[in-house]
Write an enzyme that holds these catalytic residues in place. Structure first.
Site, PDB file in Angstrom:
ATOM      1  CE  LYS A  29       7.730  10.611  50.523  1.00 44.68           C
ATOM      2  NZ  LYS A  29       5.550  10.648  50.608  1.00 44.68           N
ATOM      3  NE  ARG A  55       3.302   7.852  44.761  1.00 42.29           N
ATOM      4  CZ  ARG A  55       4.453   9.236  45.372  1.00 42.29           C
ATOM      5  NH1 ARG A  55       5.622   9.379  45.005  1.00 42.29           N
ATOM      6  NH2 ARG A  55       3.528   9.617  45.375  1.00 42.29           N
ATOM      7  NE  ARG A  67      -1.052  13.671  44.731  1.00 40.82           N
ATOM      8  CZ  ARG A  67      -2.034  14.648  44.557  1.00 40.82           C
ATOM      9  NH1 ARG A  67      -3.058  15.167  45.842  1.00 40.82           N
ATOM     10  NH2 ARG A  67      -1.614  14.947  43.848  1.00 40.82           N
ATOM     11  NE  ARG A 103       0.233  21.883  46.545  1.00 35.40           N
ATOM     12  CZ  ARG A 103       0.962  20.977  46.579  1.00 35.40           C
ATOM     13  NH1 ARG A 103       1.757  21.194  47.711  1.00 35.40           N
ATOM     14  NH2 ARG A 103       0.427  19.240  46.244  1.00 35.40           N
ATOM     15  NE  ARG A 130       0.802  20.975  51.806  1.00 33.23           N
ATOM     16  CZ  ARG A 130       0.359  19.061  51.867  1.00 33.23           C
ATOM     17  NH1 ARG A 130       1.412  19.016  52.650  1.00 33.23           N
ATOM     18  NH2 ARG A 130       0.191  18.907  50.983  1.00 33.23           N
TER      19      ARG A 130
END
Ligand code: AMP
Length: 195
Positions: free
Chosen positions: A21, A96, A148, A137, A135
């Site tokens: 997004k 959300r 999530r 992180r 990724r």
């Protein structure tokens, strides 16, 4: 390709975490000449600044939980009242929950505005886990990622039906190379119909 003359100027970008997004919002907002408004970025900036809001949300964000609806209403209400979004915006990360979607209607209604389109980026869940782990992180631990995604499935996915019933939903296959997703978004915004 859509550009600054596009009549479709007040947009939501919806999709699970890691669907791309943020990347697509940056491209689209440049093409349309409208600001990208990301609630995740706004909250991360608040955390980095150590503001009262930042201190309030830091822990929740780390756990991949949602910030409460009233706090989010204040954050988004303030941002959408600003002059630079009068002519259009690309909202990413809000709403959300169904309650947030109703709040957004209220905020926009008071400003005399309405949404033109809701773009949903669809990506299979396993692909999202793979992308997030690649990724990796600090907050991308698998457990947090899965949490999530579960929050998205339970709280956010119902928005798809909510906006479909309004006839402003446009679904985009987000499981393809970045440039293809960008073209698909442009086509969806140029097309008359909805899906
Ligand atoms: P994002 O970058 O959009 O994935 O947002 C990062 C985090 O910020 C989320 O995991 C939530 O903790 C918080 N957040 C962002 N937008 C919202 C929202 N609309 N409602 C509740 N929490 C949010």
């Amino acid at each position: 390709m859509v550009d600054a003359r596009s009549p479709v100027r007040r947009l939501l970008l919806v999709g699970p975490p890691g669907a791309g997004k943020g990347t697509q919002a940056a491209f689209l907002s440049e093409a349309l000449g409208t600001p990208a408004v990301s609630t995740g970025d706004m909250l991360r900036a608040a955390v980095a600044a150590g503001s009262e809001l930042g201190l309030q949300v830091a822990d929740l964000m780390k756990r991949g939980a949602l910030v409460d609806d009233d706090t989010m209403a204040r954050v988004v209400g303030g941002r959408l009242a600003a002059e630079d979004v009068r002519e259009g915006f690309l909202l990413d990360g809000y709403p959300r929950t169904l309650r947030q979607a109703e709040t957004l209607d209220g905020i926009l209604g008071q400003l005399g505005l309405k949404l033109d389109a809701v773009l949903v980026l669809e990506v299979p869940e396993e692909e999202l886990v793979t992308r997030a782990l690649a990724r990796s992180r600090e907050d991308d631990k698998e457990e947090v990622i899965r949490h999530r995604l579960a929050v998205y499935r339970e709280d956010t996915a119902p928005l798809v039906d909510f906006y479909r019933e309004r006839g402003i939903l446009r679904r985009i296959d987000g499981h393809q190379p970045i440039e293809k997703v960008t073209s698909a978004l442009h086509s969806a915004l140029s097309a008359e119909g909805t899906c």
